[in-house]
Design a protein around this motif. Structure first.
Motif, PDB file in Angstrom:
ATOM      1  N   GLN A 179       0.841  -1.183   0.000  1.00 42.92           N
ATOM      2  CA  GLN A 179       0.000   0.000   0.000  1.00 42.92           C
ATOM      3  C   GLN A 179       0.883   1.242   0.000  1.00 42.92           C
ATOM      4  O   GLN A 179       2.062   1.191   0.335  1.00 42.92           O
ATOM      5  CB  GLN A 179      -0.893   0.020   1.252  1.00 42.92           C
ATOM      6  CG  GLN A 179      -1.827  -1.149   1.377  1.00 42.92           C
ATOM      7  CD  GLN A 179      -2.681  -1.065   2.637  1.00 42.92           C
ATOM      8  OE1 GLN A 179      -2.688  -0.037   3.328  1.00 42.92           O
ATOM      9  NE2 GLN A 179      -3.393  -2.129   2.944  1.00 42.92           N
ATOM     10  N   LYS A 180       0.273   2.366  -0.371  1.00 43.47           N
ATOM     11  CA  LYS A 180       0.966   3.650  -0.318  1.00 43.47           C
ATOM     12  C   LYS A 180       0.389   4.484   0.825  1.00 43.47           C
ATOM     13  O   LYS A 180      -0.816   4.511   1.036  1.00 43.47           O
ATOM     14  CB  LYS A 180       0.839   4.400  -1.644  1.00 43.47           C
ATOM     15  CG  LYS A 180       1.714   3.863  -2.770  1.00 43.47           C
ATOM     16  CD  LYS A 180       1.610   4.749  -4.002  1.00 43.47           C
ATOM     17  CE  LYS A 180       2.654   4.383  -5.049  1.00 43.47           C
ATOM     18  NZ  LYS A 180       2.470   3.016  -5.551  1.00 43.47           N
ATOM     19  N   LEU A 181       1.271   5.148   1.541  1.00 41.08           N
ATOM     20  CA  LEU A 181       0.859   6.045   2.610  1.00 41.08           C
ATOM     21  C   LEU A 181       1.436   7.423   2.309  1.00 41.08           C
ATOM     22  O   LEU A 181       2.663   7.578   2.185  1.00 41.08           O
ATOM     23  CB  LEU A 181       1.379   5.546   3.961  1.00 41.08           C
ATOM     24  CG  LEU A 181       1.022   6.392   5.195  1.00 41.08           C
ATOM     25  CD1 LEU A 181      -0.492   6.437   5.387  1.00 41.08           C
ATOM     26  CD2 LEU A 181       1.706   5.836   6.435  1.00 41.08           C
ATOM     27  N   ALA A 182       0.559   8.403   2.151  1.00 39.77           N
ATOM     28  CA  ALA A 182       1.006   9.751   1.787  1.00 39.77           C
ATOM     29  C   ALA A 182       1.794  10.383   2.925  1.00 39.77           C
ATOM     30  O   ALA A 182       1.518  10.163   4.107  1.00 39.77           O
ATOM     31  CB  ALA A 182      -0.199  10.618   1.428  1.00 39.77           C
ATOM     32  N   ALA A 183       2.793  11.208   2.560  1.00 38.30           N
ATOM     33  CA  ALA A 183       3.605  11.895   3.567  1.00 38.30           C
ATOM     34  C   ALA A 183       4.220  13.150   2.980  1.00 38.30           C
ATOM     35  O   ALA A 183       4.598  13.190   1.797  1.00 38.30           O
ATOM     36  CB  ALA A 183       4.701  10.975   4.096  1.00 38.30           C
TER      37      ALA A 183
END
Length: 450
Positions: A260-264
């Motif tokens: 998954q991708k987690l925005a930062a």
């Protein structure tokens, strides 16, 4: 943040290694980090060791932290939780004489403050200790068994009640001649050749590393930090503008198959010896270190000393060994041996323990101490210390050469526990204030190492 209609490409750091970095200038004069005060900030910390957990605490404790506009997420890869590497298996030494001084000068008083504010004495075993170099001879374990007959239990013969005064005087003379402190009750005076304190009183302290690390995470979570278990495989970079910026991380949650991708807006890489798996250009290697913990017999009191030893073992082909011995407040004793250059495994959960190495450590410390020889070995363990392979370090600061918003915090060698508060404080200032104010850490900037 991208505007509607703009093109955003997500690339991981591995793909970025060959990309040009000429657009970014390296400046060593100041250490600033652009702050967008009114823009939401999503901070992701990669790594649940002492550096990651302490950084989470300092970010969430910072006066400018507002959980309505800023989110902090800490991601740890181990199935067992945080502090499964060196942060849970180290000695926990905190010293004014550690290195580098720039971090120590911030970290040591912060350790004192944290212990006072959060009851560190009870919560993570904070206390000041004596610390010294010990040199002497070791006894042959084959000749120094417990002496208890088969089928029997130990029972004191109370011979010391009528101990010959001459033998007491001889022991006192030996202590005086070698410098061995009167209250150092768990090494044999007759085996001691020399003892020298390494620092004045008040210059050395200790914590229980696992308890300290987990306490920092719990305090951070109380302040709004989110904890996630998963394995980060890439830092994602927004390459659409004139300046490359991090846009998040790619990770696989624990128990899941799909990444998954987690925005930062900011990514703090604090994965210790595993940091190069995510940013391959980091000059970080791992040194494996074995250790054991010993629980003395019930009722045995262990004086609060940390010893750096030099032991001459008996027998043919005499060898000298140098285990470190740390007495803890519970009378548990931590002992560690030399490091080795074994390859860093895929995850911290895959670290292999060499039972023979742990047995050797026990034999070495038992050769100078009846209390340690008769105690029970409780833990046999190994961990990897992150080392800056090109020398110096640790690496602390923004890696603007790779992407704005990427902050590196690794390479603390054996002083990670000691220097974690200074590192966390500096990173919190860098991200939330735009500049490190607690000390001059310019020589630790990633630009010096990348």
């Amino acid at each position: 943040m991208c505007t509607s209609g703009s093109y955003v490409s997500y690339i991981n750091v591995r793909e970025f290694q060959s990309a040009p970095i000429g657009l970014l200038q390296r400046s060593h004069a100041t250490y600033t980090f652009p702050v967008q005060h009114r823009m939401p900030q999503n901070i992701v910390i990669v790594g649940g060791g002492i550096i990651g957990c302490t950084t989470a605490y300092y970010l969430a404790s910072h006066p400018r932290f507002n959980n309505t506009t800023t989110s902090i997420t800490l991601i740890e890869a181990s199935k067992e939780g945080v502090a499964q590497g060196a942060s849970g298996k180290a000695g926990g030494l905190v010293a004014k004489w550690a290195y580098p001084k720039e971090l120590v000068n911030v970290s040591f008083p912060e350790h004192v403050r944290l212990a006072e504010e959060h009851n560190g004495k009870e919560r993570w075993g904070w206390r000041f200790v004596n610390c010294g170099n010990w040199e002497g001879r070791g006894e042959s374990l084959a000749e120094t068994g417990s002496g208890v007959g088969a089928g029997g239990k130990r029972k004191s013969l109370e011979k010391t009640l009528g101990l010959d005064p001459d033998s007491v005087a001889a022991a006192q003379k030996q202590r005086a001649a070698t410098g061995l402190p009167e209250d150092l009750n768990w090494v044999k005076p007759e085996l001691t050749e020399a003892y020298a304190p390494m620092a004045p009183a008040g210059a050395t302290a200790q914590v229980h590393p696992y308890l300290f690390t987990t306490s920092m995470l719990e305090l951070a979570k109380e302040r709004g930090v989110k904890y996630v278990q998963g394995r980060v495989t890439a830092v994602n970079v927004d390459n659409s503008g004139s300046t490359r910026r991090v846009s998040g991380v790619t990770y696989t949650p624990l128990g899941a198959d799909a990444p998954q991708k987690l925005a930062a807006t900011h990514v703090v890489l604090a994965a210790g010896a595993w940091s190069p798996r995510i940013v391959p250009s980091l000059p970080i290697s791992g040194t494996r270190a074995h250790s054991i913990t010993i629980r003395p017999r019930p009722g045995t009191r262990i004086a609060p000393y940390v010893l750096f030893t030099e032991i001459a073992l008996p027998g043919q082909g005499a060898r000298r060994v140098s285990p470190e011995i740390y007495a803890r407040p519970t009378d548990e004793v931590y002992c560690c041996g030399p490091g080795d250059d074994s390859a860093v495994p895929d995850t911290v959960d895959d670290v292999q323990v060499d039972e023979a190495a742990c047995t050797s450590i026990h034999e070495h410390v038992a050769s100078i101490s009846r209390e340690l020889r008769e105690g029970e070995v409780d833990k046999r363990q190994a961990c990897f210390l992150p080392v800056v392979s090109v020398g110096g370090g640790p690496i602390v600061g923004e890696a603007g050469e790779i992407a704005k918003g990427l902050v590196i915090a690794t390479g603390h060698t054996c002083w990670g526990i000691c220097n974690a508060p200074g590192t966390g404080k500096a990173i919190a200032e860098l991200i939330l204030e735009g500049k490190i104010k607690c000390g001059n850490l310019n020589k630790l900037k990633p630009s010096h190492f990348l």
